[in-house]
Motif scaffolding. Structure first.
Motif, PDB file in Angstrom:
ATOM      1  N   GLY A   1       8.164  -3.838   9.444  1.00  0.00           N
ATOM      2  CA  GLY A   1       7.317  -2.651   9.374  1.00  0.00           C
ATOM      3  C   GLY A   1       6.433  -2.478  10.593  1.00  0.00           C
TER       4      GLY A   1
ATOM      5  N   SER B   1       4.503   6.506   7.454  1.00  0.00           N
ATOM      6  CA  SER B   1       3.355   6.153   8.293  1.00  0.00           C
ATOM      7  C   SER B   1       3.164   7.222   9.363  1.00  0.00           C
ATOM      8  CB  SER B   1       3.601   4.778   8.925  1.00  0.00           C
ATOM      9  OG  SER B   1       2.418   4.303   9.526  1.00  0.00           O
TER      10      SER B   1
ATOM     11  N   HIS C   1       0.819  -1.223   0.000  1.00  0.00           N
ATOM     12  CA  HIS C   1       0.000   0.000   0.000  1.00  0.00           C
ATOM     13  C   HIS C   1       0.849   1.268   0.000  1.00  0.00           C
ATOM     14  CE1 HIS C   1       1.287  -0.601   4.113  1.00  0.00           C
ATOM     15  NE2 HIS C   1       0.850   0.594   4.457  1.00  0.00           N
ATOM     16  N   LYS C   2       2.147   1.156   0.309  1.00  0.00           N
ATOM     17  CA  LYS C   2       2.962   2.346   0.570  1.00  0.00           C
ATOM     18  C   LYS C   2       3.006   3.373  -0.578  1.00  0.00           C
ATOM     19  CE  LYS C   2       4.366   1.137   4.790  1.00  0.00           C
ATOM     20  NZ  LYS C   2       4.144   1.911   6.020  1.00  0.00           N
TER      21      LYS C   2
ATOM     22  N   GLU D   1       4.025  -8.539   7.806  1.00  0.00           N
ATOM     23  CA  GLU D   1       3.187  -7.532   8.475  1.00  0.00           C
ATOM     24  C   GLU D   1       1.712  -7.874   8.254  1.00  0.00           C
ATOM     25  OE1 GLU D   1       5.658  -6.836   6.388  1.00  0.00           O
ATOM     26  OE2 GLU D   1       7.117  -5.669   7.542  1.00  0.00           O
TER      27      GLU D   1
ATOM     28  N   GLN E   1       9.639  -1.972   2.378  1.00  0.00           N
ATOM     29  CA  GLN E   1       8.460  -1.693   1.540  1.00  0.00           C
ATOM     30  C   GLN E   1       8.317  -0.190   1.331  1.00  0.00           C
ATOM     31  OE1 GLN E   1       6.262  -3.616  -0.057  1.00  0.00           O
ATOM     32  NE2 GLN E   1       5.856  -5.493   1.059  1.00  0.00           N
TER      33      GLN E   1
ATOM     34  N   SER F   1      -2.080  -5.914   3.082  1.00  0.00           N
ATOM     35  CA  SER F   1      -1.336  -4.695   2.756  1.00  0.00           C
ATOM     36  C   SER F   1      -0.161  -4.935   1.803  1.00  0.00           C
ATOM     37  CB  SER F   1      -0.842  -4.019   4.034  1.00  0.00           C
ATOM     38  OG  SER F   1      -0.117  -4.929   4.841  1.00  0.00           O
TER      39      SER F   1
ATOM     40  N   GLY G   1       1.428  -0.907  12.138  1.00  0.00           N
ATOM     41  CA  GLY G   1       2.798  -0.589  12.548  1.00  0.00           C
ATOM     42  C   GLY G   1       2.797   0.849  13.045  1.00  0.00           C
ATOM     43  N   GLY G   2       2.628   1.778  12.102  1.00  0.00           N
ATOM     44  CA  GLY G   2       2.391   3.179  12.469  1.00  0.00           C
ATOM     45  C   GLY G   2       0.937   3.523  12.215  1.00  0.00           C
ATOM     46  N   GLY G   3       0.222   2.615  11.529  1.00  0.00           N
ATOM     47  CA  GLY G   3      -1.222   2.752  11.377  1.00  0.00           C
ATOM     48  C   GLY G   3      -1.718   3.086   9.977  1.00  0.00           C
ATOM     49  N   SER G   4      -0.823   3.191   8.966  1.00  0.00           N
ATOM     50  CA  SER G   4      -1.320   3.772   7.714  1.00  0.00           C
ATOM     51  C   SER G   4      -2.193   2.843   6.873  1.00  0.00           C
ATOM     52  CB  SER G   4      -0.160   4.330   6.892  1.00  0.00           C
ATOM     53  OG  SER G   4       0.572   3.333   6.241  1.00  0.00           O
ATOM     54  N   ASN G   5      -1.844   1.548   6.751  1.00  0.00           N
ATOM     55  CA  ASN G   5      -2.715   0.709   5.907  1.00  0.00           C
ATOM     56  C   ASN G   5      -4.031   0.440   6.605  1.00  0.00           C
ATOM     57  OD1 ASN G   5      -3.084  -2.500   6.458  1.00  0.00           O
ATOM     58  ND2 ASN G   5      -1.208  -1.810   7.440  1.00  0.00           N
TER      59      ASN G   5
HETATM   60  C1  LIG Z   1       3.277  -4.668   3.839  1.00  0.00           C
HETATM   61  C2  LIG Z   1       3.240  -3.769   5.028  1.00  0.00           C
HETATM   62  N1  LIG Z   1       2.133  -3.748   5.789  1.00  0.00           N
HETATM   63  C3  LIG Z   1       2.068  -2.965   6.890  1.00  0.00           C
HETATM   64  C4  LIG Z   1       3.106  -2.167   7.273  1.00  0.00           C
HETATM   65  C5  LIG Z   1       2.981  -1.362   8.518  1.00  0.00           C
HETATM   66  O1  LIG Z   1       2.870   0.017   8.299  1.00  0.00           O
HETATM   67  P1  LIG Z   1       1.526   0.768   8.494  1.00  0.00           P
HETATM   68  O2  LIG Z   1       1.005   0.468   9.879  1.00  0.00           O
HETATM   69  O3  LIG Z   1       1.843   2.200   8.330  1.00  0.00           O
HETATM   70  O4  LIG Z   1       0.580   0.294   7.449  1.00  0.00           O
HETATM   71  C6  LIG Z   1       4.281  -2.132   6.501  1.00  0.00           C
HETATM   72  C7  LIG Z   1       5.397  -1.263   6.875  1.00  0.00           C
HETATM   73  O5  LIG Z   1       6.474  -1.306   6.375  1.00  0.00           O
HETATM   74  C8  LIG Z   1       4.332  -2.964   5.357  1.00  0.00           C
HETATM   75  O6  LIG Z   1       5.433  -2.987   4.588  1.00  0.00           O
END
Ligand SMILES: Cc1ncc(COP(=O)(O)O)c(C=O)c1O
Length: 454
Positions: A339, A231, A112-113, A386, A140, A415, A266-270
């Protein structure tokens, strides 16, 4: 074939605006503090790090923010992403639950990044920026920003957490293929990195340390480099809301509405990207959708952390925000879900958990890989470690439905794919993967370093 599996949208259905949760939070977010003065930060405080357009998005409370056409054009390389009904997993689990997943692994870099990387590169380019810095955990995010910076002709310097740099050489090569420079963090290139190495020459690094290095590299560049973050901050979560908006339309195509939403955090973005547009429904239509963030037991920020002000990074150079945190000096064990190794959590997501609009669960590494392998064998996709955290909770919820006989609709965000995570799967298959107990002592120690913002 009578049963539909994939729900696809055409390019014209790429959302035209991002959804800003700040417009609908039950209570406004606490102010972000300047790490030097501990006073509420002003937009100018962020100017050394971000272009003003992103700073204004960070503090905006407008509900909808238009997506610039050049960003939508790049999105059309892989968006809208598919929504898939996991019928084979349902059959293997013998559950009456209906399981759907939004698959973000179809992006060029596999996660998703790029949804935010492309937006950040666009706004930096628009502001005349020619070079950026960033950190990356699993690689990622670094690959996503490397991909995006290349498209907008921006140079990129990436600080990659050392344990991932060693475990995932192919991610580094991917970033280099797009033209980025990649350094193992902690590095000798920054004061923060040198400081950590002086204390612990064998430091495996952490996202907090890598953020310190990337922030420092931008802040001390005399304005020639800006910083991109993968994130945590509001503008990043905002850009990810294309995921949930598309999913709402695709669930309508399927004629269902989720009872349970799941995503790893992880930081919450997906997780925010999928869930915030549904939270808009939850608030405005008074729905009782369960919304579950899943984190690793080795880094249980939402389930064991404290909701308080803390630094966003280890060396205390990044802004101080009110969030769930395990303490900014806490360095999580080297789990394969790189992540998810972050001491804090996005402030808006933290506030939503605090106000009971969403919940959180922590799961162990071994159980996570059990679920990931079950998913790979039934649905074919080898998930990023993740994302596998979300799969574990989906499997648990689907098995609860089996017991109760309930036909719940479960939607989760897949994600990313795990094609660069074969060392993790190899360790699992070889019986070498470890579970880590909750590091109570290390967290308690880190909590003694929380900033005093009284
Ligand atoms: C595939 C994937 N999912 C989830 C995450 C966690 O990040 P976030 O909580 O911002 O989605 C990462 C972070 O590197 C990731 O690579």
């Amino acid at each position: 074939m009578s049963k539909q599996t994939k729900y696809l949208l055409d390019d014209s259905r790429i959302p035209e605006a991002w959804y800003n949760i700040n417009a609908d939070l039950p209570v406004p977010l606490d102010p972000v503090l300047n790490p030097g003065t501990m006073q509420p930060a002003t937009p100018d405080d962020f100017a050394p790090l971000f272009p003003m357009s992103l700073i204004l998005q960070e503090v905006s409370s407008e509900r909808w923010i238009e997506i610039p056409e050049p960003v939508r054009e790049v999105y059309s390389l892989w968006r809208p992403t598919p929504l898939i009904r996991a019928r084979r997993l349902e059959a293997v689990l013998d559950t009456p639950a209906h399981i759907y997943y939004k698959y973000e692994g179809v992006s060029p870099v596999g996660s998703h990044k790029p949804n935010t990387a492309v937006a950040q590169a666009f706004y930096n380019k628009d502001a005349g920026i020619k070079a950026m810095t960033t950190e990356t955990g699993a690689g990622q995010w670094g690959s996503a920003l490397a991909f995006a910076c290349n498209l907008f002709d921006i140079d990129l310097e990436v600080y990659m957490v050392k344990v991932s740099y060693q475990q995932k050489p192919y991610r580094r090569i991917m970033m280099e293929t797009y033209g980025a420079e990649v350094y193992a963090s902690p590095s000798e290139r920054t004061h923060s990195g040198k400081g950590i190495l002086a204390q612990d020459p064998d430091s495996s690094g952490s996202l907090g340390i890598a953020i310190s290095e990337a922030v420092e590299a931008a802040a001390t560049s005399g304005g020639s480099k800006k910083y991109g973050i993968g994130s945590v901050l509001n503008h990043v979560l905002l850009h990810q809301t294309v995921i949930g908006q598309e999913a709402i339309e695709q669930m309508e195509m399927a004629g269902e509405y989720p009872d349970i939403l799941v995503g790893c955090a992880g930081g919450g973005s997906n997780f925010a990207g999928l869930s915030y547009p549904f939270i808009h429904h939850k608030i405005t239509k008074d729905l009782d959708t369960r919304i579950i963030a899943v984190e690793p037991a080795a880094c249980p920020t939402l389930t064991k952390g404290k909701f308080t002000y803390d630094f966003g990074d280890t060396a205390a150079v990044a802004p101080v925000v009110k969030m769930y945190t395990l303490g900014h000096t806490f360095v999580p064990a080297g789990i394969h879900a790189g992540g998810l190794r972050y001491h804090g959590m996005s402030p808006s997501l933290s506030a939503l958990v605090e106000h009971g609009l969403m919940e959180a669960l922590a799961v162990g590494q071994l159980a996570t890989f059990d679920a990931a392998v079950q998913f790979a064998k039934s649905e074919g996709i080898i998930a990023a470690p993740e994302s596998a955290h979300a799969i574990k909770v989906v499997v648990d919820e689907a098995l609860k439905c089996k017991e109760s006989g309930e036909e719940k609709v479960i939607l989760f965000n897949l994600s990313g794919h795990g094609h660069f995570d074969m060392t993790a799967y190899q360790a699992y298959l070889g019986g070498e993967l470890e579970d880590y107990a909750y590091p109570a002592e290390a967290v308690a120690e880190a909590m003694t370093h929380l900033p005093d913002v009284s």
